[in-house]
Design a protein around this motif. Structure first.
Motif, mmCIF file in Angstrom:
data_model
loop_
_atom_site.group_PDB
_atom_site.id
_atom_site.type_symbol
_atom_site.label_atom_id
_atom_site.label_comp_id
_atom_site.label_asym_id
_atom_site.label_seq_id
_atom_site.Cartn_x
_atom_site.Cartn_y
_atom_site.Cartn_z
ATOM 1 N N GLU A 1 0.810 -1.311 -0.053
ATOM 2 C CA GLU A 1 -0.118 -0.115 -0.213
ATOM 3 C C GLU A 1 0.697 1.394 0.149
ATOM 4 N N LYS A 2 1.880 1.507 0.723
ATOM 5 C CA LYS A 2 2.836 2.419 0.874
ATOM 6 C C LYS A 2 3.886 2.468 0.058
ATOM 7 N N ALA A 3 3.937 2.112 -1.051
ATOM 8 C CA ALA A 3 5.041 1.680 -1.988
ATOM 9 C C ALA A 3 5.644 3.074 -2.211
ATOM 10 N N PRO A 4 4.932 4.236 -2.561
ATOM 11 C CA PRO A 4 5.787 5.624 -2.802
ATOM 12 C C PRO A 4 6.627 5.896 -1.630
ATOM 13 N N LEU A 5 6.249 5.833 -0.329
ATOM 14 C CA LEU A 5 6.774 6.256 0.813
ATOM 15 C C LEU A 5 8.205 5.294 0.873
ATOM 16 N N PHE A 6 7.982 3.680 0.614
ATOM 17 C CA PHE A 6 9.042 2.968 0.620
ATOM 18 C C PHE A 6 9.960 3.456 -0.220
ATOM 19 N N HIS A 7 9.761 3.687 -1.507
ATOM 20 C CA HIS A 7 10.485 4.207 -2.604
ATOM 21 C C HIS A 7 11.269 5.260 -2.139
ATOM 22 N N GLU A 8 10.699 6.168 -1.527
ATOM 23 C CA GLU A 8 11.572 7.500 -1.065
ATOM 24 C C GLU A 8 12.437 7.076 0.100
ATOM 25 N N LEU A 9 12.177 6.181 0.819
ATOM 26 C CA LEU A 9 13.466 5.839 1.760
ATOM 27 C C LEU A 9 14.477 5.115 0.923
ATOM 28 N N VAL A 10 14.114 4.091 0.079
ATOM 29 C CA VAL A 10 15.140 3.535 -0.628
ATOM 30 C C VAL A 10 16.077 4.466 -1.120
ATOM 31 N N ALA A 11 15.450 5.348 -1.835
ATOM 32 C CA ALA A 11 16.091 6.546 -2.648
ATOM 33 C C ALA A 11 17.229 7.242 -1.587
ATOM 34 N N ARG A 12 16.817 7.253 -0.160
ATOM 35 C CA ARG A 12 17.515 8.000 0.791
ATOM 36 C C ARG A 12 18.505 7.254 1.314
ATOM 37 N N ARG A 13 18.230 5.918 1.225
ATOM 38 C CA ARG A 13 19.104 4.922 1.514
ATOM 39 C C ARG A 13 20.447 4.796 0.510
ATOM 40 N N ALA A 14 19.992 4.893 -0.888
ATOM 41 C CA ALA A 14 20.744 4.761 -1.939
ATOM 42 C C ALA A 14 21.824 5.721 -1.951
ATOM 43 N N ALA A 15 21.316 7.105 -1.238
ATOM 44 C CA ALA A 15 22.061 8.273 -1.154
ATOM 45 C C ALA A 15 22.936 8.143 0.057
ATOM 46 N N ARG A 16 22.983 6.945 0.750
ATOM 47 C CA ARG A 16 24.090 6.506 1.665
ATOM 48 C C ARG A 16 23.486 7.129 3.150
ATOM 49 N N GLU A 17 22.249 7.582 3.156
ATOM 50 C CA GLU A 17 21.817 8.167 4.640
ATOM 51 C C GLU A 17 21.883 6.952 5.402
ATOM 52 N N PRO A 18 22.162 6.871 6.750
ATOM 53 C CA PRO A 18 22.113 5.613 7.478
ATOM 54 C C PRO A 18 20.915 4.910 7.754
ATOM 55 N N MET A 19 20.704 3.637 7.651
ATOM 56 C CA MET A 19 19.630 3.168 8.078
ATOM 57 C C MET A 19 18.892 3.547 9.423
ATOM 58 N N SER A 20 19.657 3.699 10.520
ATOM 59 C CA SER A 20 19.118 4.119 11.421
ATOM 60 C C SER A 20 18.393 5.254 11.698
ATOM 61 N N TYR A 21 18.726 6.348 10.932
ATOM 62 C CA TYR A 21 18.137 7.694 10.744
ATOM 63 C C TYR A 21 16.837 7.675 9.781
ATOM 64 N N LEU A 22 16.912 6.453 8.988
ATOM 65 C CA LEU A 22 15.422 6.324 8.264
ATOM 66 C C LEU A 22 14.654 5.731 9.098
ATOM 67 N N VAL A 23 15.023 4.950 9.991
ATOM 68 C CA VAL A 23 13.894 4.030 10.844
ATOM 69 C C VAL A 23 13.852 4.806 11.941
ATOM 70 N N GLY A 24 14.739 5.540 12.361
ATOM 71 C CA GLY A 24 14.712 6.372 13.598
ATOM 72 C C GLY A 24 15.036 5.653 14.775
ATOM 73 N N GLN A 25 15.816 4.578 14.775
ATOM 74 C CA GLN A 25 16.109 3.655 15.822
ATOM 75 C C GLN A 25 17.356 3.015 15.451
ATOM 76 N N ARG A 26 17.886 2.638 16.772
ATOM 77 C CA ARG A 26 19.191 1.774 16.746
ATOM 78 C C ARG A 26 19.052 0.792 18.064
ATOM 79 N N GLU A 27 19.548 -0.501 17.981
ATOM 80 C CA GLU A 27 19.289 -1.306 19.056
ATOM 81 C C GLU A 27 21.058 -1.174 19.572
ATOM 82 N N PHE A 28 21.058 -0.892 20.906
ATOM 83 C CA PHE A 28 22.399 -1.004 21.564
ATOM 84 C C PHE A 28 22.245 -1.544 22.789
#
Ligand SMILES: C[S@@+](CC[C@H](N)C(=O)[O-])C[C@H]1O[C@@H](n2cnc3c(N)ncnc32)[C@H](O)[C@@H]1O
Length: 290
Positions: free
Chosen positions: A59-86
């Motif tokens: 359903e939310k394919a446009p938002l998914f593709h927006e995040l994929v494009a940001r990741r392809a620009a090498r934005e850290p995964m943790s910033y895209l999902v807003g969380q990191r396990e430590f």
């Protein structure tokens, strides 16, 4: 006019196939896995569902593709999902905070080893707290300890406070905006710090996730990477109890230089601890009796 069914009703499979290619071309090591993680984040579809029902429409394919494009620009995964396990705890992270590194768990382990009585009412000071990951990991293991996290970034200190509340540790943690230990007074049993320690000229050569997206304030350690240690170590003896310890993260080639700075500040230095990759990572020092 023909209708592009694949574009109009993107399925899990088509989303993953397209994104895997884009992420692979961008130099991401595990492109399909990262695409799956982003799809779970955006759509709530678990990896089991993604594997079991590849023809399901996203359903939310446009938002998914927006995040994929940001990741392809090498934005850290943790910033895209807003969380990191430590330390097996979830931490909110934003572009105002360093993305916590697994190697920094070495600092938590070392500090816990120094806290022989885990039920004691220990006072902990975390200089350069960022997301609060080091301090809050320690507080999660030391049920009667209280901690103060200091950061020069107001935004980082606010995120650390949010993390403390979300982890149920808010009553035992306080966060202060300040310049290392300058504003602090009192006696702490444990001082921890993972200060910025990358030499200025090395930052642009790091992975784009780091050099383009992480806060310079969290990375840049001056010309030789040692500026923060020169600030922190001389003030440490005045902030420690007589039996207190300082536990510092260091760069892999900084053991000798930081040990020298610690000794010049009147501290005794324990053997350096290594991280999971067997690199020098942690320096422990005390006023007395290592
Ligand atoms: C390498 S990051 C560590 C963050 C966190 N402790 C961790 O391990 O993920 C260093 C932190 O020190 C903070 N910092 C930089 N200069 C500072 C200063 N003069 N006083 C206090 N904090 C400072 C940065 O804002 C950043 O959050």
């Amino acid at each position: 006019m023909t209708l592009d069914v694949r574009a109009a009703f993107p399925t899990i499979k088509s989303c993953l196939d397209d994104s895997e290619r884009i992420l692979h071309d961008a130099g991401i090591d595990l492109p399909r896995l990262e695409a799956r993680v982003l799809l779970t984040h955006v759509s709530g579809l678990s990896i089991a569902v993604q594997m079991g029902y590849p023809e399901r429409v996203v359903e939310k394919a446009p938002l998914f593709h927006e995040l994929v494009a940001r990741r392809a620009a090498r934005e850290p995964m943790s910033y895209l999902v807003g969380q990191r396990e430590f330390w097996s705890l979830p931490f909110k992270v934003t572009p105002d905070t360093l993305d916590p590194r697994p190697d920094s768990e070495t600092i938590v382990e070392a500090a816990l080893d120094c806290a022989r009585d885990r039920s004691a009412r220990l006072r902990i000071l975390d200089l350069g707290t960022g997301s609060g990951c080091l301090l809050l990991a320690l507080l999660s293991e030391l049920p009667h300890a209280f901690g103060v996290g200091v950061d020069i970034s107001v935004a980082a200190a606010n995120i650390a406070m949010e993390n403390a509340k979300a982890l149920g540790l808010g009553a035992r943690a306080a966060f202060v905006v300040g310049d290392w230990g300058r504003m602090m007074a009192g006696c702490f049993d444990i001082i921890i710090s993972n200060p910025p320690y990358i030499p200025a000229n090395d930052i642009d050569g790091l992975a784009p996730e780091v050099s383009k997206y992480e806060p310079r304030l969290a990375l840049a350690g001056g010309a030789d990477g040692l500026t923060a240690y020169r600030e922190i170590l001389p003030s440490a003896p005045g902030l420690l109890t007589p039996t207190g310890v300082v536990v510092l993260e260091i760069g892999a080639d900084q053991a000798c230089a930081v040990s020298t700075l610690a000794k010049m500040s009147g501290l005794r230095v324990a053997p350096i601890r290594s991280d999971l990759g067997a690199r020098d990572r942690c320096l422990i020092c005390k006023i007395d009796g290592i």
